[in-house]
Design a protein around this motif. Structure first.
Motif, PDB file in Angstrom:
ATOM      1  N   ILE A  68       0.871  -1.245  -0.101  1.00  0.00           N
ATOM      2  CA  ILE A  68      -0.065  -0.183  -0.144  1.00  0.00           C
ATOM      3  C   ILE A  68       1.079   1.293  -0.029  1.00  0.00           C
ATOM      4  O   ILE A  68       1.754   1.363   1.015  1.00  0.00           O
ATOM      5  CB  ILE A  68      -0.855  -0.145   1.066  1.00  0.00           C
ATOM      6  CG1 ILE A  68      -1.982  -1.271   1.167  1.00  0.00           C
ATOM      7  CG2 ILE A  68      -1.941   1.165   1.151  1.00  0.00           C
ATOM      8  CD1 ILE A  68      -2.680  -1.401   2.379  1.00  0.00           C
ATOM      9  N   LEU A  69       0.738   2.194  -0.885  1.00  0.00           N
ATOM     10  CA  LEU A  69       1.232   3.267  -0.933  1.00  0.00           C
ATOM     11  C   LEU A  69       0.582   4.572  -0.661  1.00  0.00           C
ATOM     12  O   LEU A  69      -0.677   4.356  -1.312  1.00  0.00           O
ATOM     13  CB  LEU A  69       2.305   3.613  -2.448  1.00  0.00           C
ATOM     14  CG  LEU A  69       2.995   2.397  -2.888  1.00  0.00           C
ATOM     15  CD1 LEU A  69       3.649   2.658  -4.272  1.00  0.00           C
ATOM     16  CD2 LEU A  69       4.129   2.255  -2.041  1.00  0.00           C
ATOM     17  N   THR A  70       0.966   5.431  -0.295  1.00  0.00           N
ATOM     18  CA  THR A  70       0.305   6.582   0.318  1.00  0.00           C
ATOM     19  C   THR A  70       0.984   8.023  -0.469  1.00  0.00           C
ATOM     20  O   THR A  70       2.168   8.005  -0.101  1.00  0.00           O
ATOM     21  CB  THR A  70      -0.013   6.846   1.762  1.00  0.00           C
ATOM     22  OG1 THR A  70      -0.639   5.706   2.264  1.00  0.00           O
ATOM     23  CG2 THR A  70      -0.985   8.072   1.982  1.00  0.00           C
ATOM     24  N   SER A  71       0.362   8.619  -1.153  1.00  0.00           N
ATOM     25  CA  SER A  71       0.763   9.983  -1.636  1.00  0.00           C
ATOM     26  C   SER A  71       0.920  11.077  -0.741  1.00  0.00           C
ATOM     27  O   SER A  71       0.279  10.934   0.319  1.00  0.00           O
ATOM     28  CB  SER A  71      -0.002  10.336  -2.984  1.00  0.00           C
ATOM     29  OG  SER A  71      -1.278  11.135  -2.544  1.00  0.00           O
ATOM     30  N   PRO A  72       1.631  12.153  -0.967  1.00  0.00           N
ATOM     31  CA  PRO A  72       1.711  13.262   0.007  1.00  0.00           C
ATOM     32  C   PRO A  72       0.480  13.892   0.311  1.00  0.00           C
ATOM     33  O   PRO A  72       0.020  14.594   1.392  1.00  0.00           O
ATOM     34  CB  PRO A  72       2.705  14.350  -0.647  1.00  0.00           C
ATOM     35  CG  PRO A  72       3.431  13.184  -1.355  1.00  0.00           C
ATOM     36  CD  PRO A  72       2.558  12.299  -2.039  1.00  0.00           C
ATOM     37  N   ARG A  73      -0.495  13.549  -0.710  1.00  0.00           N
ATOM     38  CA  ARG A  73      -1.895  14.285  -0.570  1.00  0.00           C
ATOM     39  C   ARG A  73      -2.950  13.300   0.383  1.00  0.00           C
ATOM     40  O   ARG A  73      -4.038  13.550   0.514  1.00  0.00           O
ATOM     41  CB  ARG A  73      -2.480  14.661  -1.846  1.00  0.00           C
ATOM     42  CG  ARG A  73      -1.760  15.960  -2.433  1.00  0.00           C
ATOM     43  CD  ARG A  73      -2.330  16.236  -3.684  1.00  0.00           C
ATOM     44  NE  ARG A  73      -2.818  15.534  -4.786  1.00  0.00           N
ATOM     45  CZ  ARG A  73      -3.222  15.405  -5.781  1.00  0.00           C
ATOM     46  NH1 ARG A  73      -3.977  16.609  -6.121  1.00  0.00           N
ATOM     47  NH2 ARG A  73      -3.289  14.525  -6.933  1.00  0.00           N
ATOM     48  N   GLY A  74      -2.372  12.059   0.645  1.00  0.00           N
ATOM     49  CA  GLY A  74      -3.269  11.206   1.268  1.00  0.00           C
ATOM     50  C   GLY A  74      -3.815  10.054   0.748  1.00  0.00           C
ATOM     51  O   GLY A  74      -4.666   9.470   1.076  1.00  0.00           O
ATOM     52  N   LYS A  75      -3.790  10.118  -0.920  1.00  0.00           N
ATOM     53  CA  LYS A  75      -4.342   9.364  -1.773  1.00  0.00           C
ATOM     54  C   LYS A  75      -3.622   8.000  -1.695  1.00  0.00           C
ATOM     55  O   LYS A  75      -2.520   7.938  -1.467  1.00  0.00           O
ATOM     56  CB  LYS A  75      -4.132   9.682  -3.216  1.00  0.00           C
ATOM     57  CG  LYS A  75      -5.008  10.863  -3.620  1.00  0.00           C
ATOM     58  CD  LYS A  75      -4.741  11.401  -4.834  1.00  0.00           C
ATOM     59  CE  LYS A  75      -5.249  10.460  -6.040  1.00  0.00           C
ATOM     60  NZ  LYS A  75      -5.120  10.926  -7.459  1.00  0.00           N
ATOM     61  N   VAL A  76      -4.219   6.795  -1.666  1.00  0.00           N
ATOM     62  CA  VAL A  76      -3.911   5.335  -1.464  1.00  0.00           C
ATOM     63  C   VAL A  76      -3.979   4.621  -2.478  1.00  0.00           C
ATOM     64  O   VAL A  76      -5.042   4.583  -3.383  1.00  0.00           O
ATOM     65  CB  VAL A  76      -4.608   4.667  -0.216  1.00  0.00           C
ATOM     66  CG1 VAL A  76      -4.054   3.208  -0.276  1.00  0.00           C
ATOM     67  CG2 VAL A  76      -4.471   5.626   1.043  1.00  0.00           C
ATOM     68  N   GLU A  77      -2.860   3.987  -2.918  1.00  0.00           N
ATOM     69  CA  GLU A  77      -2.745   2.799  -4.144  1.00  0.00           C
ATOM     70  C   GLU A  77      -2.293   1.756  -3.498  1.00  0.00           C
ATOM     71  O   GLU A  77      -1.271   1.494  -2.822  1.00  0.00           O
ATOM     72  CB  GLU A  77      -1.714   3.446  -5.278  1.00  0.00           C
ATOM     73  CG  GLU A  77      -2.571   4.420  -5.864  1.00  0.00           C
ATOM     74  CD  GLU A  77      -3.531   4.029  -6.913  1.00  0.00           C
ATOM     75  OE1 GLU A  77      -3.831   2.994  -7.123  1.00  0.00           O
ATOM     76  OE2 GLU A  77      -4.012   5.180  -7.732  1.00  0.00           O
ATOM     77  N   VAL A  78      -3.018   0.286  -4.015  1.00  0.00           N
ATOM     78  CA  VAL A  78      -2.416  -0.955  -3.656  1.00  0.00           C
ATOM     79  C   VAL A  78      -1.725  -1.391  -4.799  1.00  0.00           C
ATOM     80  O   VAL A  78      -2.317  -1.436  -6.095  1.00  0.00           O
ATOM     81  CB  VAL A  78      -3.601  -1.942  -3.406  1.00  0.00           C
ATOM     82  CG1 VAL A  78      -2.993  -3.132  -3.095  1.00  0.00           C
ATOM     83  CG2 VAL A  78      -4.423  -1.409  -2.268  1.00  0.00           C
ATOM     84  N   VAL A  79      -0.344  -1.652  -4.710  1.00  0.00           N
ATOM     85  CA  VAL A  79       0.496  -1.857  -6.017  1.00  0.00           C
ATOM     86  C   VAL A  79       1.200  -3.406  -5.847  1.00  0.00           C
ATOM     87  O   VAL A  79       1.447  -3.848  -4.743  1.00  0.00           O
ATOM     88  CB  VAL A  79       1.491  -0.826  -6.245  1.00  0.00           C
ATOM     89  CG1 VAL A  79       0.918   0.414  -6.459  1.00  0.00           C
ATOM     90  CG2 VAL A  79       2.340  -0.743  -4.825  1.00  0.00           C
ATOM     91  N   HIS A  80       1.507  -3.839  -6.749  1.00  0.00           N
ATOM     92  CA  HIS A  80       2.287  -4.949  -6.782  1.00  0.00           C
ATOM     93  C   HIS A  80       3.315  -4.892  -7.963  1.00  0.00           C
ATOM     94  O   HIS A  80       3.263  -4.106  -9.251  1.00  0.00           O
ATOM     95  CB  HIS A  80       1.512  -6.235  -7.204  1.00  0.00           C
ATOM     96  CG  HIS A  80       0.681  -6.280  -8.378  1.00  0.00           C
ATOM     97  ND1 HIS A  80      -0.324  -5.641  -8.667  1.00  0.00           N
ATOM     98  CD2 HIS A  80       1.191  -6.782  -9.722  1.00  0.00           C
ATOM     99  CE1 HIS A  80      -0.932  -5.697  -9.836  1.00  0.00           C
ATOM    100  NE2 HIS A  80       0.114  -6.462 -10.658  1.00  0.00           N
ATOM    101  N   CYS A  81       4.604  -5.659  -8.033  1.00  0.00           N
ATOM    102  CA  CYS A  81       5.503  -5.463  -9.107  1.00  0.00           C
ATOM    103  C   CYS A  81       5.468  -6.632  -9.859  1.00  0.00           C
ATOM    104  O   CYS A  81       5.000  -7.885  -9.339  1.00  0.00           O
ATOM    105  CB  CYS A  81       6.889  -5.560  -8.264  1.00  0.00           C
ATOM    106  SG  CYS A  81       7.235  -4.062  -7.556  1.00  0.00           S
ATOM    107  N   ARG A  82       5.783  -6.858 -11.175  1.00  0.00           N
ATOM    108  CA  ARG A  82       5.678  -7.694 -12.085  1.00  0.00           C
ATOM    109  C   ARG A  82       7.001  -7.570 -12.885  1.00  0.00           C
ATOM    110  O   ARG A  82       7.302  -6.359 -13.351  1.00  0.00           O
ATOM    111  CB  ARG A  82       4.544  -8.144 -12.680  1.00  0.00           C
ATOM    112  CG  ARG A  82       3.945  -7.086 -13.507  1.00  0.00           C
ATOM    113  CD  ARG A  82       2.744  -7.162 -14.252  1.00  0.00           C
ATOM    114  NE  ARG A  82       2.147  -6.133 -15.032  1.00  0.00           N
ATOM    115  CZ  ARG A  82       2.626  -5.732 -16.073  1.00  0.00           C
ATOM    116  NH1 ARG A  82       3.800  -5.944 -16.772  1.00  0.00           N
ATOM    117  NH2 ARG A  82       1.947  -4.739 -16.884  1.00  0.00           N
TER     118      ARG A  82
END
Length: 267
Positions: A3-17
């Protein structure tokens, strides 16, 4: 997934491939002028064909958030592809880099808001995917700063000239131990007893009640060609142990596992 959170508080669930050919269009859309200053004007398709490893970060909608390409020789033509080791050893003799334990970042792009988080995910994924990898180098023109993202994982070790024209380049390094350290596994010693027993007793005290207080030391001391005991060492303390006894039709194991947050290899 992370889970990544931007400086503005937006959240993204990410994965690498691993990067796929159909990613190229989206990757090109992430290229900025600063990207070209850091890495040069690159043919991404050609670079992907030559890459030892290319990693893409996607969110849960499979939208591309970041991408990076790694090769086993330096970029910017600062050294010959098959003879770069002497030059890099001169920068720091304490860095035992070889073609087997070193990669070079030739390209990196990311969505600005999540760039730092995506970079750290990529670096961790690369070290996890390549167990023998210990160093990642990044080479950029000396007149450029790394920016707020790349500087979070890379440290400068020196400057080197270009082979073709009169310009110096800064060499930065990223170490495995800062992102995905490997556990140190060694043969168990009797003196490991005091470190291992609290871990063991946290889970079960049955063996101690049956065999006595020093059963673990006796088990370690009884090692021979058919009976082996190993420990995982974190810092200077044993935090995990395993004993194995060879049998005609298999092996018997017992394991000790610390509650501390460390990745323990499967047995």
């Amino acid at each position: 997934m992370s889970i990544l959170t931007s400086p503005r508080g937006k959240v993204e669930v990410v994965h690498c491939r691993r990067t796929e050919s159909q990613d190229i269009f989206c990757i090109k859309n992430l290229v900025r002028k600063f990207t070209q200053k850091l890495f040069g004007r690159l043919n991404i398709i050609y670079l992907l064909e030559k890459a030892n490893l290319a990693v893409t970060v996607c969110n849960d909608k499979e939208e591309i958030m970041a991408h990076s390409i790694f090769l086993d020789y330096p970029n910017w033509n600062v050294a010959k592809q098959d003879n770069w080791i002497p030059l890099f050893r001169e920068l720091d003799k304490e860095i035992p880099c070889t073609p087997l334990n070193t990669l070079f970042m030739h390209f990196f792009v990311a969505v600005d808001e999540y760039a730092t988080g995506c970079l750290k995910e990529i670096i961790r994924t690369v070290f996890k995917a390549v167990p023998e990898l210990y160093f990642i180098f990044l080479i950029v023109p000396t007149y450029l700063s790394l920016g707020s993202t790349l500087i979070t994982v890379f440290d400068q070790v020196g400057n080197i000239p270009c082979l073709n024209y009169n310009e110096d380049f800064a060499v930065h390094i990223c170490h495995r131990h800062n992102h995905y350290p490997q556990l140190h596994i060694r043969k168990a010693r009797v003196e490991d007893h005091d470190d291992l027993m609290p871990i063991f007793m946290h889970y079960d005290n049955t063996l101690k009640e049956i065999y006595g207080e020093y059963f673990l030391a006796e088990l370690i001391e009884a090692q021979d060609k058919d009976h082996h005991a190993v420990v995982c060492e974190v810092g200077d303390r044993s935090s995990w142990g395993q004993s194995e006894r060879n049998e005609r039709n298999g092996s018997c194991f017992f394991g000790l596992l610390s509650t501390r947050g460390a990745d323990v290899p499967s047995c």
